[in-house]
Structure formats: structure tokens, C-alpha cells
Scaffold this motif. Structure first.
Motif, PDB file in Angstrom:
ATOM      1  N   ILE A   1      43.884  -7.847  18.058  1.00 59.82           N
ATOM      2  CA  ILE A   1      45.057  -7.028  18.378  1.00 59.82           C
ATOM      3  C   ILE A   1      46.242  -7.460  17.525  1.00 59.82           C
ATOM      4  CG2 ILE A   1      46.659  -6.334  20.189  1.00 59.82           C
ATOM      5  CD1 ILE A   1      43.812  -5.261  20.543  1.00 59.82           C
ATOM      6  N   GLU A   2      46.424  -8.751  17.381  1.00 56.58           N
ATOM      7  CA  GLU A   2      47.531  -9.261  16.574  1.00 56.58           C
ATOM      8  C   GLU A   2      47.403  -8.801  15.122  1.00 56.58           C
ATOM      9  OE1 GLU A   2      50.984 -11.051  15.470  1.00 56.58           O
ATOM     10  OE2 GLU A   2      50.230 -10.731  17.509  1.00 56.58           O
ATOM     11  N   LEU A   3      46.197  -8.857  14.577  1.00 54.60           N
ATOM     12  CA  LEU A   3      45.991  -8.389  13.204  1.00 54.60           C
ATOM     13  C   LEU A   3      46.311  -6.904  13.073  1.00 54.60           C
ATOM     14  CD1 LEU A   3      42.715 -10.140  11.983  1.00 54.60           C
ATOM     15  CD2 LEU A   3      45.005 -10.379  11.014  1.00 54.60           C
ATOM     16  N   VAL A   4      45.903  -6.122  14.057  1.00 53.99           N
ATOM     17  CA  VAL A   4      46.196  -4.687  14.036  1.00 53.99           C
ATOM     18  C   VAL A   4      47.702  -4.456  14.004  1.00 53.99           C
ATOM     19  CG1 VAL A   4      46.035  -2.533  15.341  1.00 53.99           C
ATOM     20  CG2 VAL A   4      44.049  -4.047  15.185  1.00 53.99           C
ATOM     21  N   LEU A   5      48.427  -5.184  14.832  1.00 51.66           N
ATOM     22  CA  LEU A   5      49.884  -5.028  14.868  1.00 51.66           C
ATOM     23  C   LEU A   5      50.509  -5.431  13.533  1.00 51.66           C
ATOM     24  CD1 LEU A   5      50.568  -6.462  18.447  1.00 51.66           C
ATOM     25  CD2 LEU A   5      50.451  -4.058  17.759  1.00 51.66           C
ATOM     26  N   ARG A   6      50.011  -6.482  12.925  1.00 53.46           N
ATOM     27  CA  ARG A   6      50.557  -6.939  11.647  1.00 53.46           C
ATOM     28  C   ARG A   6      50.275  -5.948  10.523  1.00 53.46           C
ATOM     29  NH1 ARG A   6      48.896 -13.408  11.455  1.00 53.46           N
ATOM     30  NH2 ARG A   6      49.821 -14.001  13.468  1.00 53.46           N
ATOM     31  N   GLU A   7      49.128  -5.277  10.587  1.00 54.81           N
ATOM     32  CA  GLU A   7      48.738  -4.345   9.529  1.00 54.81           C
ATOM     33  C   GLU A   7      49.335  -2.955   9.719  1.00 54.81           C
ATOM     34  OE1 GLU A   7      46.601  -4.916   6.684  1.00 54.81           O
ATOM     35  OE2 GLU A   7      47.328  -6.907   7.252  1.00 54.81           O
ATOM     36  N   SER A   8      50.039  -2.739  10.820  1.00 56.02           N
ATOM     37  CA  SER A   8      50.554  -1.411  11.153  1.00 56.02           C
ATOM     38  C   SER A   8      51.990  -1.234  10.695  1.00 56.02           C
ATOM     39  CB  SER A   8      50.487  -1.178  12.671  1.00 56.02           C
ATOM     40  OG  SER A   8      49.162  -1.270  13.145  1.00 56.02           O
ATOM     41  N   ALA A   9      52.269  -0.051  10.164  1.00 55.80           N
ATOM     42  CA  ALA A   9      53.651   0.342   9.902  1.00 55.80           C
ATOM     43  C   ALA A   9      54.229   1.071  11.105  1.00 55.80           C
ATOM     44  CB  ALA A   9      53.719   1.242   8.672  1.00 55.80           C
ATOM     45  N   ARG A  10      53.334   1.700  11.878  1.00 54.00           N
ATOM     46  CA  ARG A  10      53.771   2.458  13.054  1.00 54.00           C
ATOM     47  C   ARG A  10      52.599   2.584  14.010  1.00 54.00           C
ATOM     48  NH1 ARG A  10      53.954   8.262  14.364  1.00 54.00           N
ATOM     49  NH2 ARG A  10      52.798   8.653  12.432  1.00 54.00           N
ATOM     50  N   ILE A  11      52.851   2.356  15.288  1.00 54.73           N
ATOM     51  CA  ILE A  11      51.834   2.576  16.308  1.00 54.73           C
ATOM     52  C   ILE A  11      51.951   4.018  16.781  1.00 54.73           C
ATOM     53  CG2 ILE A  11      50.955   1.924  18.574  1.00 54.73           C
ATOM     54  CD1 ILE A  11      50.529  -0.185  16.422  1.00 54.73           C
ATOM     55  N   VAL A  12      50.877   4.766  16.630  1.00 54.38           N
ATOM     56  CA  VAL A  12      50.883   6.169  17.025  1.00 54.38           C
ATOM     57  C   VAL A  12      50.554   6.313  18.506  1.00 54.38           C
ATOM     58  CG1 VAL A  12      49.819   8.430  16.615  1.00 54.38           C
ATOM     59  CG2 VAL A  12      50.238   6.871  14.697  1.00 54.38           C
ATOM     60  N   ARG A  13      49.548   5.558  18.961  1.00 60.51           N
ATOM     61  CA  ARG A  13      49.139   5.643  20.364  1.00 60.51           C
ATOM     62  C   ARG A  13      48.373   4.385  20.746  1.00 60.51           C
ATOM     63  NH1 ARG A  13      47.791  10.153  23.741  1.00 60.51           N
ATOM     64  NH2 ARG A  13      47.736   9.356  25.873  1.00 60.51           N
ATOM     65  N   MET A  14      48.648   3.886  21.939  1.00 60.13           N
ATOM     66  CA  MET A  14      47.894   2.772  22.501  1.00 60.13           C
ATOM     67  C   MET A  14      47.487   3.171  23.912  1.00 60.13           C
ATOM     68  SD  MET A  14      50.182  -0.542  21.286  1.00 60.13           S
ATOM     69  CE  MET A  14      48.962  -1.740  21.841  1.00 60.13           C
ATOM     70  N   ASP A  15      46.186   3.204  24.161  1.00 57.36           N
ATOM     71  CA  ASP A  15      45.730   3.614  25.481  1.00 57.36           C
ATOM     72  C   ASP A  15      44.274   3.211  25.657  1.00 57.36           C
ATOM     73  OD1 ASP A  15      45.721   4.745  27.985  1.00 57.36           O
ATOM     74  OD2 ASP A  15      45.406   6.792  27.283  1.00 57.36           O
ATOM     75  N   ARG A  16      43.927   2.702  26.830  1.00 53.66           N
ATOM     76  CA  ARG A  16      42.546   2.352  27.184  1.00 53.66           C
ATOM     77  C   ARG A  16      41.902   1.402  26.177  1.00 53.66           C
ATOM     78  NH1 ARG A  16      40.858   8.489  27.881  1.00 53.66           N
ATOM     79  NH2 ARG A  16      42.596   8.611  26.404  1.00 53.66           N
ATOM     80  N   GLY A  17      42.706   0.524  25.635  1.00 53.93           N
ATOM     81  CA  GLY A  17      42.198  -0.458  24.697  1.00 53.93           C
ATOM     82  C   GLY A  17      42.120   0.023  23.268  1.00 53.93           C
ATOM     83  N   LEU A  18      42.427   1.287  23.041  1.00 50.72           N
ATOM     84  CA  LEU A  18      42.402   1.846  21.691  1.00 50.72           C
ATOM     85  C   LEU A  18      43.799   1.797  21.082  1.00 50.72           C
ATOM     86  CD1 LEU A  18      40.202   5.011  22.331  1.00 50.72           C
ATOM     87  CD2 LEU A  18      39.468   2.806  21.421  1.00 50.72           C
ATOM     88  N   ILE A  19      43.852   1.537  19.792  1.00 46.79           N
ATOM     89  CA  ILE A  19      45.121   1.551  19.068  1.00 46.79           C
ATOM     90  C   ILE A  19      44.968   2.469  17.866  1.00 46.79           C
ATOM     91  CG2 ILE A  19      46.859   0.215  17.835  1.00 46.79           C
ATOM     92  CD1 ILE A  19      45.981  -2.243  19.373  1.00 46.79           C
ATOM     93  N   ILE A  20      45.740   3.531  17.841  1.00 43.77           N
ATOM     94  CA  ILE A  20      45.805   4.409  16.678  1.00 43.77           C
ATOM     95  C   ILE A  20      47.101   4.071  15.959  1.00 43.77           C
ATOM     96  CG2 ILE A  20      45.798   6.769  15.824  1.00 43.77           C
ATOM     97  CD1 ILE A  20      43.241   5.919  17.270  1.00 43.77           C
TER      98      ILE A  20
END
Length: 250
Positions: free
Chosen positions: A83-102
Motif C-alpha cells: 500500500i505504501e508503494l502504491v501511495l508513493r507511485e501515485s500522482a492522484r488517488i482516483v478511488r479507494m474501496d474494498r481494498g482496491l486502489i485505482i
């Protein structure tokens, strides 16, 4: 018009390590399979092969998750380090729900987990997207030309989900040596109707076709597409991204 297309898997490519030349790995696999390149070929290589060679594989043991990543991971039974890597690689979080991160990556891609992937890497590691997939594709093409005089169009592919449809497909995240879009606007169909909005994502279609012989568990990270008549040019995968002002879902 293209009458026939062949998909030729390059199956015996060595495992990539940081600092390896993707072009050299591809040529090694081609030699082992008795394959040679031809003028007009398109070479599709997986993001994972490129990321491994470019050192974009990280050990989860070295990732210290934030309190937010820990809380989200615990809630949905996900590894907080991923999860931390996903946040670091993201410029913008589109949606977070049910364990999924777009997320939208810094490249502009909107995809699951910002492209952070735990498959086809050793346990305890995660693969990140190449920093500049277009540049990666261009470098592969240039090196192939220098080494053996073969300059195919090159596509770096990755697997993305699709809104409103089940299943995942390969798409182009890096392009070199070809125009990624084919614009039919202004032309007429067989009934004489003028086409007003038809622009075909050629690079995405070639990436998806290549996956048919790559598979996900066969260890085949590159495919030659032969016989397709593409438009040569200095294309970029960024041309495939929907501009924000035209995105109805942003």
C-alpha cells in the motif's frame, strides 16, 4: 490494409537483472528460438522485463509503511508495504474501496495499484513501472538497430483493467517508431457515412494481441507482431491518454 498478422512468441529470454540490456536479452531469446527480425516488425515487450532490467524492482523489507498504509492494509488484509508503494507511485488517488486502489501514476496512466505488481517477481519483492516507458521503448529500438540492423516499432505493454468490463487486457504504456493511433475522421465508411469520431488505439490493440501468445504464467516476455502495416513515426504512449478536459469521468 493488413491481410494477415502473425504473433511470434520469443520464449527463451533469460531472466532480466538490473543493468541488463533488454535488446540483448531479446536477441538472446530470438537466437535460442531460431528467430530473425524482418522489416516492418513490431516488437512487444512486457513492462516487467523492462522494469527488472532498469532496476525498478524493490524489496518490501526495505519499505516502512505510513500509519495510513498500515491502517488501510489491516482493514482490507493487504500488505501495508505494498500500500505504501502504491501511495508513493501515485500522482492522484482516483478511488479507494474494498481494498482496491485505482490511482493515476506520474506518467498519467489510471490503473490499479499505480502499476505496483507482486507477480512474476520473487516473493517479498514488488515491481514498479518504468520511469519513462517511451524512452525505454526508444532505447530498445535504438540498440536493436545498432546491434543487428533491426529497427522494429517497439511497444512496452502492461496489463490494465477496464471500467464496466470484467477481465484485464494488455495495453501500450511505451511506444517507439510508430504512431499509436490511427485516425479515420473525415473518411467515409462503405455506406458513404463520414466518420467523425473514429480513432483506433492501434498500439493498444497490438499489445493486447501479443498477450494471446505471451500468457501470464508461461514466462514469455516478448512477442514479434509480423505483417501488420503500421504508420511509422515518433509516437508516444501519452497520445493514448484522454486529456483531462475531455475526460467525462474525472
Amino acid at each position: 490494409m493488413t491481410d494477415e498478422v502473425r504473433l511470434i512468441p520469443i520464449r527463451r529470454i533469460p531472466e532480466a537483472r538490473p543493468g541488463d540490456s533488454v535488446a540483448e536479452l531479446v536477441l538472446t531469446g530470438m537466437a535460442a528460438c531460431g528467430l530473425t527480425g524482418e522489416e516492418g516488425d513490431v516488437l512487444v515487450v512486457t513492462q516487467k522485463l523492462v522494469s527488472k532490467a532498469e532496476g525498478r524492482v524493490v524489496a518490501l523489507a526495505g519499505i516502512e509503511p505510513s500509519p495510513f498504509a498500515i491502517a488501510y492494509g489491516q482493514r482490507w488484509e493487504r500488505d501495508p508495504r505494498q500500500i505504501e508503494l502504491v501511495l508513493r507511485e501515485s500522482a492522484r488517488i482516483v478511488r479507494m474501496d474494498r481494498g482496491l486502489i485505482i490511482a493515476e501514476t506520474r506518467h498519467g496512466f489510471v490503473c490499479a495499484n499505480a502499476g505496483v505488481d507482486l507477480s512474476n517477481v520473487p516473493a517479498g519483492y514488488a515491481a514498479l513501472l518504468p520511469l519513462d516507458p517511451d524512452r525505454s521503448a526508444a532505447q530498445i529500438r535504438e540498440e536493436l538497430g545498432e546491434r543487428v540492423g533491426w529497427t522494429p516499432a517497439v511497444i512496452v505493454s502492461d496489463t490494465f483493467g477496464r471500467a464496466w468490463r470484467n477481465g484485464i487486457v494488455n495495453v501500450a504504456i511505451g511506444v517507439a517508431g510508430m504512431r499509436p493511433l490511427r485516425d479515420y475522421r473525415g473518411q467515409r465508411d462503405p455506406f458513404g457515412n463520414e466518420l467523425r469520431v473514429t480513432v483506433i488505439a492501434i498500439a493498444d490493440e497490438l499489445a493486447a494481441a501479443a498477450e494471446l501468445v505471451m500468457g501470464k504464467t508461461e514466462g514469455c516476455p516478448a512477442v514479434i507482431v509480423r505483417g501488420f502495416r503500421y504508420e511509422p513515426g515518433e509516437g508516444s504512449a501519452r497520445e493514448l491518454l484522454m486529456p483531462a478536459e475531455r475526460d467525462l469521468f474525472r
